[in-house]
Design a protein around this motif. Sequence first.
Motif, PDB file in Angstrom:
ATOM      1  N   ALA A 179       0.839  -1.210   0.000  1.00  0.00           N
ATOM      2  CA  ALA A 179       0.000   0.000   0.000  1.00  0.00           C
ATOM      3  C   ALA A 179       0.868   1.252   0.000  1.00  0.00           C
ATOM      4  O   ALA A 179       2.009   1.251   0.460  1.00  0.00           O
ATOM      5  CB  ALA A 179      -0.927   0.002   1.214  1.00  0.00           C
ATOM      6  N   GLY A 180       0.295   2.321  -0.526  1.00  0.00           N
ATOM      7  CA  GLY A 180       0.945   3.624  -0.511  1.00  0.00           C
ATOM      8  C   GLY A 180       0.139   4.580   0.340  1.00  0.00           C
ATOM      9  O   GLY A 180      -0.965   4.261   0.799  1.00  0.00           O
ATOM     10  N   LEU A 181       0.679   5.755   0.550  1.00  0.00           N
ATOM     11  CA  LEU A 181       0.010   6.776   1.349  1.00  0.00           C
ATOM     12  C   LEU A 181      -0.606   7.825   0.443  1.00  0.00           C
ATOM     13  O   LEU A 181       0.087   8.407  -0.405  1.00  0.00           O
ATOM     14  CB  LEU A 181       0.998   7.457   2.304  1.00  0.00           C
ATOM     15  CG  LEU A 181       0.397   8.521   3.215  1.00  0.00           C
ATOM     16  CD1 LEU A 181      -0.467   7.863   4.290  1.00  0.00           C
ATOM     17  CD2 LEU A 181       1.487   9.366   3.852  1.00  0.00           C
ATOM     18  N   ARG A 182      -1.904   8.059   0.581  1.00  0.00           N
ATOM     19  CA  ARG A 182      -2.556   9.158  -0.124  1.00  0.00           C
ATOM     20  C   ARG A 182      -2.451  10.403   0.745  1.00  0.00           C
ATOM     21  O   ARG A 182      -2.825  10.392   1.916  1.00  0.00           O
ATOM     22  CB  ARG A 182      -4.020   8.870  -0.405  1.00  0.00           C
ATOM     23  CG  ARG A 182      -4.699  10.117  -1.041  1.00  0.00           C
ATOM     24  CD  ARG A 182      -5.973   9.799  -1.731  1.00  0.00           C
ATOM     25  NE  ARG A 182      -5.818   8.808  -2.794  1.00  0.00           N
ATOM     26  CZ  ARG A 182      -5.316   9.065  -4.005  1.00  0.00           C
ATOM     27  NH1 ARG A 182      -4.887  10.266  -4.327  1.00  0.00           N
ATOM     28  NH2 ARG A 182      -5.229   8.092  -4.909  1.00  0.00           N
ATOM     29  N   VAL A 183      -1.912  11.474   0.163  1.00  0.00           N
ATOM     30  CA  VAL A 183      -1.881  12.785   0.807  1.00  0.00           C
ATOM     31  C   VAL A 183      -2.848  13.655   0.023  1.00  0.00           C
ATOM     32  O   VAL A 183      -2.741  13.775  -1.200  1.00  0.00           O
ATOM     33  CB  VAL A 183      -0.463  13.404   0.790  1.00  0.00           C
ATOM     34  CG1 VAL A 183      -0.469  14.777   1.446  1.00  0.00           C
ATOM     35  CG2 VAL A 183       0.524  12.482   1.489  1.00  0.00           C
ATOM     36  N   SER A 184      -3.816  14.235   0.724  1.00  0.00           N
ATOM     37  CA  SER A 184      -4.829  15.040   0.042  1.00  0.00           C
ATOM     38  C   SER A 184      -5.050  16.355   0.784  1.00  0.00           C
ATOM     39  O   SER A 184      -4.638  16.523   1.922  1.00  0.00           O
ATOM     40  CB  SER A 184      -6.145  14.264  -0.040  1.00  0.00           C
ATOM     41  OG  SER A 184      -6.615  13.965   1.261  1.00  0.00           O
ATOM     42  N   VAL A 185      -5.708  17.252   0.086  1.00  0.00           N
ATOM     43  CA  VAL A 185      -6.109  18.536   0.666  1.00  0.00           C
ATOM     44  C   VAL A 185      -7.597  18.691   0.421  1.00  0.00           C
ATOM     45  O   VAL A 185      -8.078  18.444  -0.686  1.00  0.00           O
ATOM     46  CB  VAL A 185      -5.348  19.715   0.011  1.00  0.00           C
ATOM     47  CG1 VAL A 185      -5.868  21.050   0.520  1.00  0.00           C
ATOM     48  CG2 VAL A 185      -3.853  19.594   0.254  1.00  0.00           C
ATOM     49  N   SER A 186      -8.313  19.092   1.459  1.00  0.00           N
ATOM     50  CA  SER A 186      -9.746  19.357   1.312  1.00  0.00           C
ATOM     51  C   SER A 186     -10.084  20.657   2.029  1.00  0.00           C
ATOM     52  O   SER A 186      -9.331  21.122   2.891  1.00  0.00           O
ATOM     53  CB  SER A 186     -10.571  18.199   1.877  1.00  0.00           C
ATOM     54  OG  SER A 186     -10.292  18.004   3.248  1.00  0.00           O
ATOM     55  N   ALA A 187     -11.215  21.236   1.666  1.00  0.00           N
ATOM     56  CA  ALA A 187     -11.672  22.446   2.345  1.00  0.00           C
ATOM     57  C   ALA A 187     -12.056  22.066   3.766  1.00  0.00           C
ATOM     58  O   ALA A 187     -12.620  21.003   4.010  1.00  0.00           O
ATOM     59  CB  ALA A 187     -12.866  23.044   1.617  1.00  0.00           C
ATOM     60  N   GLY A 188     -11.717  22.940   4.703  1.00  0.00           N
ATOM     61  CA  GLY A 188     -12.077  22.689   6.093  1.00  0.00           C
ATOM     62  C   GLY A 188     -10.941  23.020   7.031  1.00  0.00           C
ATOM     63  O   GLY A 188      -9.951  23.635   6.657  1.00  0.00           O
ATOM     64  N   GLY A 189     -11.078  22.582   8.264  1.00  0.00           N
ATOM     65  CA  GLY A 189     -10.077  22.892   9.272  1.00  0.00           C
ATOM     66  C   GLY A 189     -10.232  24.325   9.733  1.00  0.00           C
ATOM     67  O   GLY A 189     -11.019  25.101   9.193  1.00  0.00           O
ATOM     68  N   CYS A 190      -9.466  24.697  10.721  1.00  0.00           N
ATOM     69  CA  CYS A 190      -9.610  26.040  11.274  1.00  0.00           C
ATOM     70  C   CYS A 190      -8.936  27.118  10.433  1.00  0.00           C
ATOM     71  O   CYS A 190      -9.150  28.297  10.675  1.00  0.00           O
ATOM     72  CB  CYS A 190      -9.123  26.080  12.730  1.00  0.00           C
ATOM     73  SG  CYS A 190      -7.641  25.150  13.075  1.00  0.00           S
ATOM     74  N   SER A 191      -8.159  26.735   9.397  1.00  0.00           N
ATOM     75  CA  SER A 191      -7.471  27.743   8.586  1.00  0.00           C
ATOM     76  C   SER A 191      -7.935  27.784   7.133  1.00  0.00           C
ATOM     77  O   SER A 191      -7.408  28.559   6.355  1.00  0.00           O
ATOM     78  CB  SER A 191      -5.961  27.506   8.625  1.00  0.00           C
ATOM     79  OG  SER A 191      -5.466  27.677   9.927  1.00  0.00           O
ATOM     80  N   GLY A 192      -8.869  26.940   6.737  1.00  0.00           N
ATOM     81  CA  GLY A 192      -9.393  26.994   5.378  1.00  0.00           C
ATOM     82  C   GLY A 192      -9.218  25.714   4.596  1.00  0.00           C
ATOM     83  O   GLY A 192     -10.101  25.286   3.863  1.00  0.00           O
ATOM     84  N   PHE A 193      -8.033  25.089   4.679  1.00  0.00           N
ATOM     85  CA  PHE A 193      -7.759  23.812   4.030  1.00  0.00           C
ATOM     86  C   PHE A 193      -7.173  22.871   5.072  1.00  0.00           C
ATOM     87  O   PHE A 193      -6.534  23.312   6.018  1.00  0.00           O
ATOM     88  CB  PHE A 193      -6.742  23.971   2.887  1.00  0.00           C
ATOM     89  CG  PHE A 193      -7.247  24.769   1.734  1.00  0.00           C
ATOM     90  CD1 PHE A 193      -8.099  24.211   0.792  1.00  0.00           C
ATOM     91  CD2 PHE A 193      -6.853  26.097   1.570  1.00  0.00           C
ATOM     92  CE1 PHE A 193      -8.553  24.963  -0.278  1.00  0.00           C
ATOM     93  CE2 PHE A 193      -7.312  26.848   0.506  1.00  0.00           C
ATOM     94  CZ  PHE A 193      -8.164  26.282  -0.424  1.00  0.00           C
ATOM     95  N   GLN A 194      -7.374  21.560   4.847  1.00  0.00           N
ATOM     96  CA  GLN A 194      -6.775  20.602   5.768  1.00  0.00           C
ATOM     97  C   GLN A 194      -6.152  19.451   5.004  1.00  0.00           C
ATOM     98  O   GLN A 194      -6.607  19.092   3.925  1.00  0.00           O
ATOM     99  CB  GLN A 194      -7.793  20.089   6.776  1.00  0.00           C
ATOM    100  CG  GLN A 194      -8.965  19.356   6.175  1.00  0.00           C
ATOM    101  CD  GLN A 194     -10.034  19.044   7.211  1.00  0.00           C
ATOM    102  OE1 GLN A 194      -9.926  19.420   8.368  1.00  0.00           O
ATOM    103  NE2 GLN A 194     -11.062  18.355   6.778  1.00  0.00           N
ATOM    104  N   TYR A 195      -5.084  18.902   5.568  1.00  0.00           N
ATOM    105  CA  TYR A 195      -4.402  17.764   4.988  1.00  0.00           C
ATOM    106  C   TYR A 195      -5.109  16.486   5.412  1.00  0.00           C
ATOM    107  O   TYR A 195      -5.633  16.396   6.513  1.00  0.00           O
ATOM    108  CB  TYR A 195      -2.945  17.698   5.464  1.00  0.00           C
ATOM    109  CG  TYR A 195      -2.130  18.911   5.094  1.00  0.00           C
ATOM    110  CD1 TYR A 195      -1.825  19.194   3.767  1.00  0.00           C
ATOM    111  CD2 TYR A 195      -1.658  19.772   6.075  1.00  0.00           C
ATOM    112  CE1 TYR A 195      -1.071  20.304   3.424  1.00  0.00           C
ATOM    113  CE2 TYR A 195      -0.902  20.886   5.742  1.00  0.00           C
ATOM    114  CZ  TYR A 195      -0.607  21.139   4.421  1.00  0.00           C
ATOM    115  OH  TYR A 195       0.133  22.238   4.089  1.00  0.00           O
ATOM    116  N   GLY A 196      -5.096  15.497   4.526  1.00  0.00           N
ATOM    117  CA  GLY A 196      -5.622  14.179   4.830  1.00  0.00           C
ATOM    118  C   GLY A 196      -4.599  13.126   4.466  1.00  0.00           C
ATOM    119  O   GLY A 196      -3.832  13.299   3.518  1.00  0.00           O
TER     120      GLY A 196
END
Length: 116
Positions: free
Chosen positions: A32-49
Motif C-alpha cells: 500500500a501507498g500513502l494518499r496525501v490530500s487537501v480538502s476544504a475545512g479545518g480552522c485555517s481553510g484547508f486541511q491535509y488528509g
Amino acid sequence: MPDGADLPRFRVTPRAAAEVAEIARREGRPEAGLRVSVSAGGCSGFQYGFALEDAAAEDDLVVEAGGVRVFIDGVSLDLLAGSELDWNDSLIGAHFVVRNPQAVSGCGCGVSFAVG
C-alpha cells in the motif's frame, strides 16, 4: 491562489518513507501507498488528509521514495506543489508533517492551513 507551477515537485523525506512502510506493514498491506490530500475545512481553510491506499487513481501523481509510494490527486497537487512530507515523532505525539511553501498561515495542530 498560486497554482504551484513554478514550485518544485512534492518531496518525501526518508523518515516519512520509513513510516509509510512501517504503517503499511502493521496494517498487513505492505504494498500500500500513502494518499496525501487537501480538502476544504479545518480552522485555517484547508486541511491535509492521510490514508493508506492499495493503488493510485488514474490522475494521481505518484511519488516513489524509500521503496514506498505516495499518491496525490491533481486538485490537491496544486495546493501541495513544492511541499515536503516528513514524519515528526515528539513528546506530544507522532504524525506526518507537510512543509508547504504556499501556506501563509496555519493552525497550532499543523493539520490545516491557508494560502495567499
